[in-house]
Scaffold this motif. Structure first.
Motif, short mmCIF file in Angstrom:
data_model
loop_
_atom_site.label_atom_id
_atom_site.label_comp_id
_atom_site.label_asym_id
_atom_site.label_seq_id
_atom_site.Cartn_x
_atom_site.Cartn_y
_atom_site.Cartn_z
N GLU A 61 0.65 -1.36 0.17
CA GLU A 61 -0.11 -0.14 0.15
C GLU A 61 0.86 1.37 -0.23
O GLU A 61 0.62 2.22 -0.69
N ALA A 62 2.00 1.32 0.60
CA ALA A 62 2.99 2.56 0.61
C ALA A 62 3.44 2.61 -0.47
O ALA A 62 3.69 3.74 -1.16
N GLU A 63 3.87 1.56 -1.29
CA GLU A 63 4.61 1.53 -2.63
C GLU A 63 3.35 2.37 -3.49
O GLU A 63 3.75 3.10 -4.22
N ARG A 64 2.24 1.63 -3.39
CA ARG A 64 1.19 2.29 -4.39
C ARG A 64 0.92 3.84 -4.05
O ARG A 64 1.13 4.79 -4.94
N PHE A 65 1.05 4.37 -2.86
CA PHE A 65 0.80 5.55 -2.44
C PHE A 65 1.99 6.61 -2.93
O PHE A 65 2.08 7.33 -3.26
N GLY A 66 3.45 5.79 -2.91
CA GLY A 66 4.50 6.37 -3.13
C GLY A 66 4.63 6.67 -4.68
O GLY A 66 4.72 7.93 -5.13
N ILE A 67 3.88 5.77 -5.39
CA ILE A 67 3.89 5.82 -7.05
C ILE A 67 2.84 6.84 -7.24
O ILE A 67 3.19 7.86 -8.19
N GLU A 68 1.62 7.00 -6.67
CA GLU A 68 0.67 7.58 -6.89
C GLU A 68 1.07 9.38 -6.53
O GLU A 68 1.02 10.36 -7.08
N LEU A 69 2.04 9.33 -5.46
CA LEU A 69 2.33 10.75 -4.93
C LEU A 69 3.55 11.29 -6.19
O LEU A 69 3.43 12.28 -6.47
N ALA A 70 4.26 10.26 -6.51
CA ALA A 70 5.12 10.83 -7.58
C ALA A 70 4.42 11.39 -8.85
O ALA A 70 4.95 12.07 -9.46
N ASN A 71 3.39 10.43 -9.33
CA ASN A 71 2.57 10.84 -10.40
C ASN A 71 1.82 12.39 -10.05
O ASN A 71 1.80 13.09 -11.09
N HIS A 72 1.45 12.45 -8.83
CA HIS A 72 0.87 13.87 -8.37
C HIS A 72 1.91 14.93 -8.81
O HIS A 72 1.57 16.06 -8.96
N VAL A 73 3.14 14.71 -8.22
CA VAL A 73 4.18 15.65 -8.19
C VAL A 73 4.68 16.03 -9.61
O VAL A 73 4.60 17.03 -10.15
N THR A 74 4.77 14.87 -10.53
CA THR A 74 4.99 15.07 -11.80
C THR A 74 3.92 15.92 -12.55
O THR A 74 4.35 16.88 -13.30
N SER A 75 2.68 15.50 -12.17
CA SER A 75 1.47 16.34 -12.80
C SER A 75 1.45 17.97 -12.39
O SER A 75 1.39 18.85 -13.06
N GLY A 76 2.00 18.00 -11.12
CA GLY A 76 1.80 19.41 -10.46
C GLY A 76 3.12 20.12 -11.07
O GLY A 76 2.96 21.31 -11.35
N THR A 77 4.20 19.42 -11.51
CA THR A 77 5.34 20.09 -12.20
C THR A 77 4.91 20.57 -13.30
O THR A 77 5.06 21.59 -13.86
N ALA A 78 4.22 19.84 -14.27
CA ALA A 78 3.77 19.89 -15.60
C ALA A 78 2.84 20.93 -15.62
O ALA A 78 2.80 22.06 -16.50
N VAL A 79 1.70 21.19 -14.70
CA VAL A 79 0.80 22.20 -14.82
C VAL A 79 1.66 23.48 -14.28
O VAL A 79 1.17 24.83 -14.88
N LEU A 80 2.76 23.64 -13.32
CA LEU A 80 3.27 24.85 -12.81
C LEU A 80 4.14 25.27 -14.18
O LEU A 80 4.00 26.34 -14.38
N GLU A 81 4.60 24.36 -14.79
CA GLU A 81 5.25 24.85 -16.26
C GLU A 81 4.19 25.35 -17.12
O GLU A 81 4.76 26.51 -17.80
N ARG A 82 3.14 24.93 -17.40
CA ARG A 82 2.38 25.43 -18.34
C ARG A 82 1.91 26.83 -17.74
O ARG A 82 1.54 27.68 -18.44
N ILE A 83 1.67 27.17 -16.37
CA ILE A 83 1.24 28.35 -16.03
C ILE A 83 2.37 29.42 -16.11
O ILE A 83 2.22 30.40 -16.42
N ALA A 84 3.64 28.78 -15.80
CA ALA A 84 4.95 29.59 -16.35
C ALA A 84 4.93 29.99 -17.74
O ALA A 84 4.93 31.21 -17.94
N LYS A 85 4.68 29.10 -18.59
CA LYS A 85 4.41 29.57 -19.98
C LYS A 85 3.28 30.52 -20.18
O LYS A 85 3.35 31.61 -21.16
N ILE A 86 2.25 30.26 -19.72
CA ILE A 86 1.00 31.07 -19.83
C ILE A 86 1.32 32.38 -19.46
O ILE A 86 1.09 33.61 -20.10
N THR A 87 1.95 32.58 -18.10
CA THR A 87 2.38 34.03 -17.70
C THR A 87 3.27 34.55 -18.55
O THR A 87 3.21 35.73 -18.71
N SER A 88 4.19 33.81 -19.10
CA SER A 88 5.17 34.35 -19.99
C SER A 88 4.52 34.93 -21.38
O SER A 88 5.17 36.16 -21.83
#
Length: 143
Positions: A81-108
């Motif tokens: 279960e902890a492994e699944r949560f770790g993978i899910e958390l890594a996916n959320h971080v990756t998605s968050g990073t992608a969203v943040l990059e898009r927001i940065a591009k949008i503001t730019s």
């Protein structure tokens, strides 16, 4: 006749002495047998106690093994279960990073597009906002 005593009296005396020694020895042996018999009862009780203690120890060992197996299964389940949560958390971080990059591009893009054409600026911002909202909707479905 030797020494003036008849041979019969000498033999009977020797037999009487040997008989007295035999009776004394039998008495000593009887006492030893009584002690051995008493020790046998004590030993029998000790063996019974030892068998009981061994059975209790075997039962305790079986219970410990069962507990160890249950703990191992629970631990493996929690680790998975902890492994699944770790993978899910890594996916959320990756998605968050992608969203943040898009927001940065949008503001730019929004900063660079402060050109004289005011009509196009709202369209690009509107387009970026639509992409962001569709990303949020897609993300909600994926989670």
């Amino acid at each position: 006749m030797m020494f003036g005593l008849p041979l019969g009296i000498f033999v009977e005396g020797a037999v009487a002495v040997l008989l007295a020694l035999t009776i004394g020895y039998c008495t000593v042996l009887n006492q030893r047998l009584k002690r051995l018999h008493a020790d046998k009862d004590v030993m029998r009780q000790m063996v019974a106690d030892l068998v009981g203690a061994t059975n209790l120890a075997n039962q305790a060992i079986k219970e410990l093994k069962q507990t160890a197996v249950e703990a191992d299964l629970a631990l493996n389940s929690r680790l998975e279960e902890a492994e699944r949560f770790g993978i899910e958390l890594a996916n959320h971080v990756t998605s968050g990073t992608a969203v943040l990059e898009r927001i940065a591009k949008i503001t730019s893009v929004a900063r660079q597009s402060q050109a004289p054409e005011p009509v196009e600026q709202p369209n690009k911002v509107q387009s970026a906002l639509e992409q962001l909202s569709s990303r949020v909707r897609n993300r909600g479905v994926a989670a």
